[in-house]
Design a protein around this motif. Structure first.
Motif, PDB file in Angstrom:
ATOM      1  N   ARG A 214      -0.113  -1.981  -4.883  1.00 47.34           N
ATOM      2  CA  ARG A 214       0.806  -2.364  -5.943  1.00 47.34           C
ATOM      3  C   ARG A 214       1.345  -3.771  -5.696  1.00 47.34           C
ATOM      4  O   ARG A 214       1.702  -4.133  -4.581  1.00 47.34           O
TER       5      ARG A 214
ATOM      6  N   ASP B 220      -1.863  -1.899 -10.670  1.00 41.47           N
ATOM      7  CA  ASP B 220      -2.010  -0.899  -9.610  1.00 41.47           C
ATOM      8  C   ASP B 220      -3.461  -0.454  -9.505  1.00 41.47           C
ATOM      9  O   ASP B 220      -4.107  -0.168 -10.511  1.00 41.47           O
ATOM     10  N   GLU B 221      -3.964  -0.417  -8.269  1.00 44.28           N
ATOM     11  CA  GLU B 221      -5.328   0.050  -7.996  1.00 44.28           C
ATOM     12  C   GLU B 221      -5.220   1.267  -7.084  1.00 44.28           C
ATOM     13  O   GLU B 221      -4.725   1.172  -5.966  1.00 44.28           O
ATOM     14  N   THR B 222      -5.678   2.430  -7.569  1.00 44.89           N
ATOM     15  CA  THR B 222      -5.584   3.674  -6.811  1.00 44.89           C
ATOM     16  C   THR B 222      -6.982   4.202  -6.518  1.00 44.89           C
ATOM     17  O   THR B 222      -7.868   4.149  -7.375  1.00 44.89           O
ATOM     18  N   TYR B 223      -7.158   4.701  -5.286  1.00 50.85           N
ATOM     19  CA  TYR B 223      -8.443   5.289  -4.896  1.00 50.85           C
ATOM     20  C   TYR B 223      -8.191   6.407  -3.892  1.00 50.85           C
ATOM     21  O   TYR B 223      -7.130   6.485  -3.278  1.00 50.85           O
ATOM     22  N   GLU B 224      -9.200   7.274  -3.738  1.00 56.68           N
ATOM     23  CA  GLU B 224      -9.092   8.344  -2.761  1.00 56.68           C
ATOM     24  C   GLU B 224      -9.336   7.763  -1.376  1.00 56.68           C
ATOM     25  O   GLU B 224     -10.311   7.048  -1.144  1.00 56.68           O
TER      26      GLU B 224
ATOM     27  N   GLN C 139      -4.340   9.831  -1.764  1.00 52.38           N
ATOM     28  CA  GLN C 139      -4.422   8.697  -2.672  1.00 52.38           C
ATOM     29  C   GLN C 139      -3.782   7.460  -2.040  1.00 52.38           C
ATOM     30  O   GLN C 139      -2.703   7.556  -1.453  1.00 52.38           O
ATOM     31  N   THR C 140      -4.452   6.327  -2.175  1.00 53.25           N
ATOM     32  CA  THR C 140      -3.889   5.051  -1.769  1.00 53.25           C
ATOM     33  C   THR C 140      -3.786   4.182  -3.011  1.00 53.25           C
ATOM     34  O   THR C 140      -4.751   4.063  -3.761  1.00 53.25           O
ATOM     35  N   THR C 141      -2.614   3.604  -3.211  1.00 56.68           N
ATOM     36  CA  THR C 141      -2.392   2.705  -4.336  1.00 56.68           C
ATOM     37  C   THR C 141      -1.926   1.363  -3.806  1.00 56.68           C
ATOM     38  O   THR C 141      -1.001   1.294  -2.995  1.00 56.68           O
TER      39      THR C 141
ATOM     40  N   SER D  36       0.851  -1.183   0.000  1.00 58.81           N
ATOM     41  CA  SER D  36       0.000   0.000   0.000  1.00 58.81           C
ATOM     42  C   SER D  36       0.891   1.239   0.000  1.00 58.81           C
ATOM     43  O   SER D  36       1.750   1.398   0.863  1.00 58.81           O
TER      44      SER D  36
END
Length: 110
Positions: A63, A49-53, A59-61, A12
């Motif tokens: 990986r 990669d999955e990114t969200y607010e 932002q949290t990604t 994360s």
């Protein structure tokens, strides 16, 4: 197609990270593949990669870091099991830490 149990490490990445915390996820997924050689690319294609607010407005990604272990499952399944999760745990740290340190600390490669 054979079925494999694949242990994966995810990381994360939080921006901004005011508390300098770090979280990893160890997960085991069932993966269908013709051979062990096909698994790495299939896993990399799945874990993009999955990114969200996040709750702080940053932002949290999540990986992909590495494949920790692979072994062939000899059981037979009738339904589609590709990438079904069979185990997961989060590894939170109150400091910045590298993936290599986490793997060493928890002996994840075993």
């Amino acid at each position: 197609m054979k079925i494999y149990s694949v242990k994966v490490l995810l990381e994360s990445i939080v921006v901004p990270n005011p508390d300098l915390n770090k979280t990893f996820e160890e997960t085991i997924r069932l993966v269908k593949a013709g051979s062990k050689d096909e698994i790495e690319q299939k896993v990399r294609d799945y874990f993009v990669d999955e990114t969200y607010e996040n709750a702080l407005g940053g932002q949290t990604t999540w990986r992909f870091v590495t494949i920790l272990d692979i072994f062939e499952v000899i059981d037979e399944f009738e339904e589609d099991i590709d990438f079904k999760e069979v185990y997961c745990r989060f590894l939170p740290f109150e400091r910045l830490i590298t993936a290599s340190e986490v793997i060493e600390l928890y002996s994840l490669e075993k």
